[in-house]
Design a protein around this motif. Structure first.
Motif, PDB file in Angstrom:
ATOM      1  N   VAL A  94      55.433  32.411  42.516  1.00 43.32           N
ATOM      2  CA  VAL A  94      54.721  33.530  41.270  1.00 43.32           C
ATOM      3  C   VAL A  94      55.529  33.453  40.330  1.00 43.32           C
ATOM      4  O   VAL A  94      54.643  33.965  39.522  1.00 43.32           O
ATOM      5  CB  VAL A  94      53.820  34.748  42.423  1.00 43.32           C
ATOM      6  CG1 VAL A  94      53.214  35.458  41.511  1.00 43.32           C
ATOM      7  CG2 VAL A  94      52.928  33.731  43.543  1.00 43.32           C
ATOM      8  N   MET A  95      56.360  34.403  40.543  1.00 42.83           N
ATOM      9  CA  MET A  95      57.449  35.278  39.425  1.00 42.83           C
ATOM     10  C   MET A  95      57.947  33.748  38.352  1.00 42.83           C
ATOM     11  O   MET A  95      58.130  32.987  38.604  1.00 42.83           O
ATOM     12  CB  MET A  95      58.113  35.641  40.054  1.00 42.83           C
ATOM     13  CG  MET A  95      59.369  36.645  39.026  1.00 42.83           C
ATOM     14  SD  MET A  95      60.586  37.747  39.974  1.00 42.83           S
ATOM     15  CE  MET A  95      58.940  38.600  40.674  1.00 42.83           C
ATOM     16  N   PHE A  96      57.872  34.330  36.722  1.00 44.95           N
ATOM     17  CA  PHE A  96      58.072  33.722  35.798  1.00 44.95           C
ATOM     18  C   PHE A  96      59.940  34.194  36.031  1.00 44.95           C
ATOM     19  O   PHE A  96      59.852  35.557  35.598  1.00 44.95           O
ATOM     20  CB  PHE A  96      58.011  34.056  34.464  1.00 44.95           C
ATOM     21  CG  PHE A  96      56.682  32.688  34.711  1.00 44.95           C
ATOM     22  CD1 PHE A  96      56.354  31.382  34.616  1.00 44.95           C
ATOM     23  CD2 PHE A  96      54.933  33.952  35.201  1.00 44.95           C
ATOM     24  CE1 PHE A  96      55.482  31.026  33.905  1.00 44.95           C
ATOM     25  CE2 PHE A  96      53.623  32.739  35.262  1.00 44.95           C
ATOM     26  CZ  PHE A  96      54.985  31.239  34.616  1.00 44.95           C
ATOM     27  N   ALA A 108      56.985  40.305  34.570  1.00 49.65           N
ATOM     28  CA  ALA A 108      56.703  41.439  35.837  1.00 49.65           C
ATOM     29  C   ALA A 108      54.740  40.961  35.927  1.00 49.65           C
ATOM     30  O   ALA A 108      54.188  40.971  34.847  1.00 49.65           O
ATOM     31  CB  ALA A 108      56.058  42.913  35.335  1.00 49.65           C
ATOM     32  N   PRO A 109      54.807  40.639  37.150  1.00 51.30           N
ATOM     33  CA  PRO A 109      53.585  40.032  37.746  1.00 51.30           C
ATOM     34  C   PRO A 109      52.658  40.924  38.325  1.00 51.30           C
ATOM     35  O   PRO A 109      51.772  40.894  38.818  1.00 51.30           O
ATOM     36  CB  PRO A 109      54.020  39.566  39.581  1.00 51.30           C
ATOM     37  CG  PRO A 109      55.310  39.450  39.673  1.00 51.30           C
ATOM     38  CD  PRO A 109      56.223  40.168  38.340  1.00 51.30           C
ATOM     39  N   LYS A 139      50.031  40.621  32.852  1.00 54.99           N
ATOM     40  CA  LYS A 139      50.907  40.518  33.303  1.00 54.99           C
ATOM     41  C   LYS A 139      51.683  38.810  33.261  1.00 54.99           C
ATOM     42  O   LYS A 139      50.428  38.693  32.779  1.00 54.99           O
ATOM     43  CB  LYS A 139      50.188  41.031  34.558  1.00 54.99           C
ATOM     44  CG  LYS A 139      49.876  42.489  35.541  1.00 54.99           C
ATOM     45  CD  LYS A 139      51.748  43.098  35.453  1.00 54.99           C
ATOM     46  CE  LYS A 139      51.588  44.411  35.534  1.00 54.99           C
ATOM     47  NZ  LYS A 139      50.793  45.837  34.329  1.00 54.99           N
ATOM     48  N   PHE A 140      51.803  38.211  34.831  1.00 58.88           N
ATOM     49  CA  PHE A 140      52.229  36.730  34.457  1.00 58.88           C
ATOM     50  C   PHE A 140      52.202  37.078  35.761  1.00 58.88           C
ATOM     51  O   PHE A 140      53.699  37.247  37.012  1.00 58.88           O
ATOM     52  CB  PHE A 140      53.711  36.519  33.672  1.00 58.88           C
ATOM     53  CG  PHE A 140      53.757  37.528  32.004  1.00 58.88           C
ATOM     54  CD1 PHE A 140      53.365  36.792  31.221  1.00 58.88           C
ATOM     55  CD2 PHE A 140      54.149  38.807  31.685  1.00 58.88           C
ATOM     56  CE1 PHE A 140      53.158  37.011  29.944  1.00 58.88           C
ATOM     57  CE2 PHE A 140      54.321  38.915  30.741  1.00 58.88           C
ATOM     58  CZ  PHE A 140      53.918  38.094  29.360  1.00 58.88           C
ATOM     59  N   ARG A 141      51.828  35.704  36.090  1.00 61.40           N
ATOM     60  CA  ARG A 141      51.981  34.855  37.193  1.00 61.40           C
ATOM     61  C   ARG A 141      51.751  33.753  37.529  1.00 61.40           C
ATOM     62  O   ARG A 141      50.501  33.232  36.668  1.00 61.40           O
ATOM     63  CB  ARG A 141      50.391  35.457  38.283  1.00 61.40           C
ATOM     64  CG  ARG A 141      50.712  36.722  38.380  1.00 61.40           C
ATOM     65  CD  ARG A 141      49.817  37.773  39.915  1.00 61.40           C
ATOM     66  NE  ARG A 141      49.742  38.984  39.363  1.00 61.40           N
ATOM     67  CZ  ARG A 141      49.370  40.180  39.876  1.00 61.40           C
ATOM     68  NH1 ARG A 141      48.237  39.568  40.810  1.00 61.40           N
ATOM     69  NH2 ARG A 141      49.223  41.641  40.165  1.00 61.40           N
ATOM     70  N   LYS A 154      47.535  32.436  33.183  1.00 55.75           N
ATOM     71  CA  LYS A 154      49.127  32.952  34.130  1.00 55.75           C
ATOM     72  C   LYS A 154      49.535  34.482  33.644  1.00 55.75           C
ATOM     73  O   LYS A 154      50.048  34.715  33.570  1.00 55.75           O
ATOM     74  CB  LYS A 154      49.464  31.394  33.673  1.00 55.75           C
ATOM     75  CG  LYS A 154      49.696  30.292  34.293  1.00 55.75           C
ATOM     76  CD  LYS A 154      50.809  29.646  33.592  1.00 55.75           C
ATOM     77  CE  LYS A 154      50.092  27.782  35.040  1.00 55.75           C
ATOM     78  NZ  LYS A 154      50.338  27.674  35.896  1.00 55.75           N
ATOM     79  N   ALA A 155      49.042  34.470  32.031  1.00 54.94           N
ATOM     80  CA  ALA A 155      49.337  35.441  31.296  1.00 54.94           C
ATOM     81  C   ALA A 155      47.414  36.523  31.228  1.00 54.94           C
ATOM     82  O   ALA A 155      46.290  35.657  31.019  1.00 54.94           O
ATOM     83  CB  ALA A 155      49.988  34.694  29.789  1.00 54.94           C
TER      84      ALA A 155
END
Length: 430
Positions: A94-96, A108-109, A139-141, A154-155
């Motif tokens: 999940v995390m970049f 930050a997700p 947020k980013f996932r 994703k963003a």
């Protein structure tokens, strides 16, 4: 604002996505730009619509006593290690991450770790509690399956809020206040949203509710119980103890008669308890002089999703076919689309004069200054950008009259040239 300045691509629309026609239209006309799957840039009009959504959210939450702030998007991994969540977010993909010689970071997700870090140096005593902080930002996932354009990317833009209290009583008060604030926000946005029982998922905690917007394009299924009038996400049926859980939390005794509906999740509220404050050793000093962990709540609104649903709910249909959009007056950045007859200098000068007067009155309008395009093409573009009203400075001016069209209903109102500015100003208040 002149239409030539907003980056609009005027073209005949190719076959639109059957499930998400409005967002596909935004892409084809240059109002959205897809950089890669799940990553979008907003053009002028969608950016301003989202800005108005954010203003409504911020105004309402501030009225409810919440404090707005801004947390870092780029976060050090150490706070995720402290909470114990780093390994799971990394293993789940999940995390970049940004791994550097000078330290490791992540995009930050979500923001539980960041807000606890922020709060524990400030909220040191029971006298400062309860308090709720909120922010609006990206947020980013790393979603494996992006879907529905802005509905799952994703963003994405999100409002996330966090309450800090002394005990369960504080949490219940803040949770109920936020629930009421959400209902008020979505009502002002013109979206029919139903709070439903839900699973807390990766965020954790106990009680949680999702705010579902009923829609055939939704990927969630919500179940209604006619007897109790309550609803919940069908994912709760995946719990081993779902019968006991539904009875205890929702008073639902029989699941056989539940009705199904499709919906899009726009918001989610959680009761986190002390899960994060305990893991990160975040405490306050109580009246007895002892240290206790905060009791927390978490509250989110998917702003990008909300923007998408505002657009999807603004469709204009003509004989069963997609014919454009008409944004709600309170969310449309430009209330009126002005189309001058550019090959008639006298009529064009009148249009420019009326446009200037409306600007001076604070009524934001779009003025279609593109000389190379026909009036018919400009009328189509007025629906593409979502203007609630359109006026053509054409033949009717020979009789000193202007015809203002409500793009949502198709109704037309004749107004004398002398009354035009005051009439449009009255529309701006609706």
């Amino acid at each position: 604002m002149k239409v030539s300045q907003i980056g609009l691509i005027s073209r005949k629309l190719a076959k639109l996505d059957e499930q998400f026609p409005v967002q596909d239209m935004l892409l084809q006309t240059g109002q959205l730009e897809q950089f890669t799957s799940g990553v979008y840039a907003y053009g002028h009009i969608p950016f301003l619509v989202e800005k108005k959504i954010n203003e409504i959210i911020s105004k309402t939450l501030t009225k409810y006593g919440c404090s707005e702030l801004s947390l870092p998007i780029l976060q050090p991994e150490k706070i995720w290690i402290e909470s114990g969540r780093l390994d799971k977010y990394v293993s789940d993909g999940v995390m970049f991450q940004s791994l550097t010689k000078n330290g490791n970071y992540c995009l930050a997700p979500t923001a539980e770790e960041a807000i606890v870090t922020y709060a524990k140096s400030r909220l040191t005593t029971y006298k400062q509690l309860p308090v709720t902080y909120f922010q609006i930002g990206q947020k980013f996932r790393n979603e494996i399956r992006t879907r529905g354009f802005l509905l799952r990317g994703k963003a994405f833009d999100m409002m996330d809020a966090y309450s800090f209290g002394k005990d369960k009583a504080d949490l219940d008060i803040e949770y109920d206040r936020m629930k009421n604030a959400y209902i008020e926000i979505f009502e002002e946005l013109g979206l029919k949203v139903q709070p439903v029982g839900a699973d807390s998922g990766a965020i954790g905690g106990s009680k949680s509710e999702e705010f579902m917007c009923l829609s055939e394009i939704g990927e969630d299924t919500i179940l209604f119980d006619e007897e109790s009038g309550r609803a919940f996400n069908s994912e709760l049926l995946e719990r081993e103890d779902y019968k006991e859980y539904l009875l205890e939390n929702y008073g639902i005794k029989n699941t056989d008669s539940l009705q199904q509906r499709r919906a899009v999740e726009l918001g989610h509220i959680f009761q986190l308890g002390d899960k994060y404050s305990k893991a990160m050793n975040a405490t306050y000093s109580n009246a007895d002089g002892k240290l206790y962990n905060y009791v927390m709540g978490c509250y989110g609104i998917g702003v990008s999703r909300t923007l998408a649903m505002v657009y999807e709910n603004s469709i204009i249909m003509n004989n069963g076919k997609f014919d454009g959009i008409a944004l709600p007056v309170n969310l449309a950045p430009y209330k009126l689309y002005i189309i001058p007859k550019t090959d008639d200098e006298a009529k064009m000068l009148i249009a420019q004069k009326m446009y200037q007067e409306l600007q001076e009155k604070g009524v934001e309008c779009l003025y279609d200054d593109r000389a190379e395009m026909s009036i018919g093409a400009k009328i189509k573009d007025s629906r593409v950008v979502g203007a609630p009203y359109t006026v053509v400075f054409g033949k009717s001016l020979d009789n000193n009259v202007l015809e203002i069209e409500n793009n949502k209903t198709g109704e037309k109102q004749e107004v004398s040239l002398d009354e035009f500015v005051s009439y449009v100003c009255s529309l701006n208040k609706n």
